[in-house]
Design a protein around this motif. Structure first.
Motif, PDB file in Angstrom:
ATOM      1  N   LEU A  29      52.924  24.003 -38.381  1.00  9.16           N
ATOM      2  CA  LEU A  29      52.417  25.345 -38.678  1.00  9.16           C
ATOM      3  C   LEU A  29      50.923  25.304 -38.997  1.00  9.16           C
ATOM      4  O   LEU A  29      50.175  26.221 -38.620  1.00  9.16           O
ATOM      5  N   LEU A  30      50.484  24.245 -39.669  1.00 11.44           N
ATOM      6  CA  LEU A  30      49.059  24.118 -39.978  1.00 11.44           C
ATOM      7  C   LEU A  30      48.246  23.976 -38.703  1.00 11.44           C
ATOM      8  O   LEU A  30      47.147  24.549 -38.584  1.00 11.44           O
ATOM      9  N   SER A  31      48.769  23.233 -37.738  1.00  9.49           N
ATOM     10  CA  SER A  31      48.091  23.077 -36.454  1.00  9.49           C
ATOM     11  C   SER A  31      47.950  24.422 -35.740  1.00  9.49           C
ATOM     12  O   SER A  31      46.952  24.680 -35.053  1.00  9.49           O
ATOM     13  N   LEU A  32      48.958  25.284 -35.912  1.00 13.13           N
ATOM     14  CA  LEU A  32      48.941  26.589 -35.245  1.00 13.13           C
ATOM     15  C   LEU A  32      48.084  27.615 -35.991  1.00 13.13           C
ATOM     16  O   LEU A  32      47.352  28.395 -35.365  1.00 13.13           O
ATOM     17  N   PHE A  33      48.191  27.638 -37.316  1.00 14.44           N
ATOM     18  CA  PHE A  33      47.603  28.742 -38.087  1.00 14.44           C
ATOM     19  C   PHE A  33      46.501  28.319 -39.053  1.00 14.44           C
ATOM     20  O   PHE A  33      45.898  29.179 -39.704  1.00 14.44           O
ATOM     21  N   GLY A  34      46.242  27.024 -39.177  1.00 22.57           N
ATOM     22  CA  GLY A  34      45.201  26.585 -40.094  1.00 22.57           C
ATOM     23  C   GLY A  34      43.800  26.894 -39.561  1.00 22.57           C
ATOM     24  O   GLY A  34      43.550  26.815 -38.360  1.00 22.57           O
ATOM     25  N   ASN A  35      42.903  27.214 -40.484  1.00 23.69           N
ATOM     26  CA  ASN A  35      41.495  27.462 -40.126  1.00 23.69           C
ATOM     27  C   ASN A  35      40.703  26.174 -40.324  1.00 23.69           C
ATOM     28  O   ASN A  35      40.690  25.604 -41.413  1.00 23.69           O
ATOM     29  N   ARG A  36      40.067  25.726 -39.254  1.00 25.02           N
ATOM     30  CA  ARG A  36      39.325  24.470 -39.320  1.00 25.02           C
ATOM     31  C   ARG A  36      38.001  24.659 -40.057  1.00 25.02           C
ATOM     32  O   ARG A  36      37.434  25.741 -40.077  1.00 25.02           O
ATOM     33  N   GLN A  37      37.544  23.551 -40.681  1.00 22.77           N
ATOM     34  CA  GLN A  37      36.272  23.568 -41.398  1.00 22.77           C
ATOM     35  C   GLN A  37      35.117  23.882 -40.445  1.00 22.77           C
ATOM     36  O   GLN A  37      35.113  23.448 -39.303  1.00 22.77           O
TER      37      GLN A  37
ATOM     38  N   VAL B 153      39.743  18.476 -42.373  1.00 22.83           N
ATOM     39  CA  VAL B 153      39.818  19.210 -41.102  1.00 22.83           C
ATOM     40  C   VAL B 153      39.994  20.706 -41.323  1.00 22.83           C
ATOM     41  O   VAL B 153      39.383  21.519 -40.618  1.00 22.83           O
ATOM     42  N   TYR B 154      40.818  21.092 -42.324  1.00 27.69           N
ATOM     43  CA  TYR B 154      41.163  22.499 -42.524  1.00 27.69           C
ATOM     44  C   TYR B 154      40.604  23.012 -43.846  1.00 27.69           C
ATOM     45  O   TYR B 154      40.382  22.242 -44.793  1.00 27.69           O
ATOM     46  N   THR B 155      40.414  24.310 -43.938  1.00 28.67           N
ATOM     47  CA  THR B 155      39.937  24.918 -45.179  1.00 28.67           C
ATOM     48  C   THR B 155      41.052  24.913 -46.223  1.00 28.67           C
ATOM     49  O   THR B 155      42.241  24.984 -45.888  1.00 28.67           O
TER      50      THR B 155
ATOM     51  N   ILE C 156      45.183  25.875 -45.898  1.00 28.22           N
ATOM     52  CA  ILE C 156      46.199  24.886 -46.258  1.00 28.22           C
ATOM     53  C   ILE C 156      47.179  25.491 -47.255  1.00 28.22           C
ATOM     54  O   ILE C 156      48.404  25.354 -47.110  1.00 28.22           O
ATOM     55  N   ALA C 157      46.643  26.176 -48.269  1.00 28.40           N
ATOM     56  CA  ALA C 157      47.512  26.800 -49.273  1.00 28.40           C
ATOM     57  C   ALA C 157      48.385  27.880 -48.645  1.00 28.40           C
ATOM     58  O   ALA C 157      49.582  27.969 -48.930  1.00 28.40           O
ATOM     59  N   ARG C 158      47.802  28.694 -47.766  1.00 29.36           N
ATOM     60  CA  ARG C 158      48.562  29.777 -47.134  1.00 29.36           C
ATOM     61  C   ARG C 158      49.698  29.213 -46.276  1.00 29.36           C
ATOM     62  O   ARG C 158      50.849  29.667 -46.373  1.00 29.36           O
ATOM     63  N   VAL C 159      49.381  28.227 -45.462  1.00 26.08           N
ATOM     64  CA  VAL C 159      50.408  27.646 -44.582  1.00 26.08           C
ATOM     65  C   VAL C 159      51.458  26.905 -45.398  1.00 26.08           C
ATOM     66  O   VAL C 159      52.641  26.917 -45.037  1.00 26.08           O
ATOM     67  N   PHE C 160      51.053  26.306 -46.518  1.00 23.70           N
ATOM     68  CA  PHE C 160      52.027  25.617 -47.363  1.00 23.70           C
ATOM     69  C   PHE C 160      53.071  26.599 -47.878  1.00 23.70           C
ATOM     70  O   PHE C 160      54.280  26.305 -47.850  1.00 23.70           O
ATOM     71  N   PHE C 161      52.640  27.741 -48.360  1.00 21.71           N
ATOM     72  CA  PHE C 161      53.601  28.711 -48.896  1.00 21.71           C
ATOM     73  C   PHE C 161      54.461  29.320 -47.786  1.00 21.71           C
ATOM     74  O   PHE C 161      55.647  29.601 -47.996  1.00 21.71           O
TER      75      PHE C 161
ATOM     76  N   VAL D  59      57.176  15.746 -52.412  1.00 19.36           N
ATOM     77  CA  VAL D  59      56.147  16.612 -51.835  1.00 19.36           C
ATOM     78  C   VAL D  59      54.966  16.748 -52.799  1.00 19.36           C
ATOM     79  O   VAL D  59      53.801  16.716 -52.384  1.00 19.36           O
ATOM     80  N   ALA D  60      55.262  16.888 -54.099  1.00 15.56           N
ATOM     81  CA  ALA D  60      54.192  17.013 -55.092  1.00 15.56           C
ATOM     82  C   ALA D  60      53.339  15.747 -55.149  1.00 15.56           C
ATOM     83  O   ALA D  60      52.100  15.814 -55.208  1.00 15.56           O
ATOM     84  N   ILE D  61      53.982  14.573 -55.119  1.00 15.76           N
ATOM     85  CA  ILE D  61      53.235  13.306 -55.115  1.00 15.76           C
ATOM     86  C   ILE D  61      52.327  13.231 -53.891  1.00 15.76           C
ATOM     87  O   ILE D  61      51.150  12.866 -53.984  1.00 15.76           O
ATOM     88  N   THR D  62      52.873  13.588 -52.735  1.00 18.12           N
ATOM     89  CA  THR D  62      52.086  13.559 -51.500  1.00 18.12           C
ATOM     90  C   THR D  62      50.886  14.503 -51.590  1.00 18.12           C
ATOM     91  O   THR D  62      49.761  14.120 -51.229  1.00 18.12           O
ATOM     92  N   GLY D  63      51.110  15.716 -52.065  1.00 14.44           N
ATOM     93  CA  GLY D  63      50.028  16.693 -52.153  1.00 14.44           C
ATOM     94  C   GLY D  63      48.927  16.258 -53.090  1.00 14.44           C
ATOM     95  O   GLY D  63      47.729  16.361 -52.762  1.00 14.44           O
TER      96      GLY D  63
END
Length: 261
Positions: free
Chosen positions: A253-261, A135-137, A141-146, A43-47
């Protein structure tokens, strides 16, 4: 996914003694910790790769921009190639092909080879997911990740500790998984926001269930009699399953709760 011998009669060795049971429990904990560590590094490598790729693909300097997206983001020539050229299909589909390759070939690989293949897969996923930073702020992204990490942790803990047999969930969950894959492909062309919302809601439920189910299945794959090669490959395949569960739960979850740019 690759399968391994899970003969319960050999898992405990001389099953009667408390010493053997304690040794088995210690081995199981070490095995699961290895699975989670592999998954976390993946996950860290991907991020990191996703963030670095998005930084190289975008610019704030108009003189260096090769194109502008509909949301105003300026793309470099690298970004145009990655997101607007036929290369985007390679980047999108390569991780899926890698999953099938690793699953089919792991029994013929060494443990170290399987580990390197997993790191390469995680890096490819970083390229594929780099567009989320466009696409997202960053804050969303950080909020949805946690939120995803906390949810994943609780669900995986349930799968590890529950005495309920979750094997009956498998066919239902995988049917649901194939369903949302087909629906996602269809919606790629329809671009329906209502359909995307439904896919995301159902996807959260499916990957929540898969997290608990896969954790229990990975736990059941452990055998104290495995040599280091077999144990290492089991840990890699377990990490891959949990990695995919986490990434997809995060994206839904990002699709549901993420804020778009």
């Amino acid at each position: 996914m690759a399968t391994f011998d899970r003969n319960n009669t050999t898992r405990y060795g001389m099953a009667g003694s408390h010493a053997n049971a304690a040794a088995f429990d210690a081995g199981l904990r070490a095995y699961m910790l290895r699975v989670y560590n592999y998954m976390a590094v993946g996950v860290a490598i991907t991020g990191v790769l996703a963030l670095l790729t998005s930084m190289m693909a975008t610019t704030t300097d108009p003189s260096m921009a090769a194109a502008q997206m509909s949301n105003g983001t300026l793309l470099t020539s690298f970004g145009v190639a990655l997101y607007s050229s036929p290369l985007k299909w390679v980047v999108m589909l390569a991780p899926l092909g890698f999953v099938f390759f690793l699953s089919a070939r792991i029994n013929k690989m060494s443990a170290s080879g399987a580990q390197m293949a997993f790191w390469a897969f995680a890096a490819l996923m970083g390229l594929s997911l780099s567009s989320i930073f466009i696409v997202y702020t960053g804050n969303s992204i950080a909020r949805v990740f946690f939120i995803s990490a906390a949810s994943f942790g609780a669900l995986s803990l349930y799968g590890y500790t529950t005495r309920k047999d979750l094997s009956s969930w498998g066919s239902f969950l995988y049917m649901g998984l194939f369903g949302i894959i087909i629906a996602s492909v269809v919606n790629y062309f329809l671009a329906s926001s209502a359909m995307q919302f439904a896919i995301s809601v159902i996807g959260v439920l499916i990957f929540a269930g898969l997290t608990a189910y896969d954790t229990q299945q990975i736990k059941e794959m452990y055998a104290a009699v495995d040599d280091s090669e077999i144990a290492g490959k089991k840990a890699i395949m377990g990490a891959l399953r949990l990695y995919l569960d986490f990434i997809n739960l995060f994206l839904m979850l990002l699709s549901l709760f993420g804020n778009r740019q």
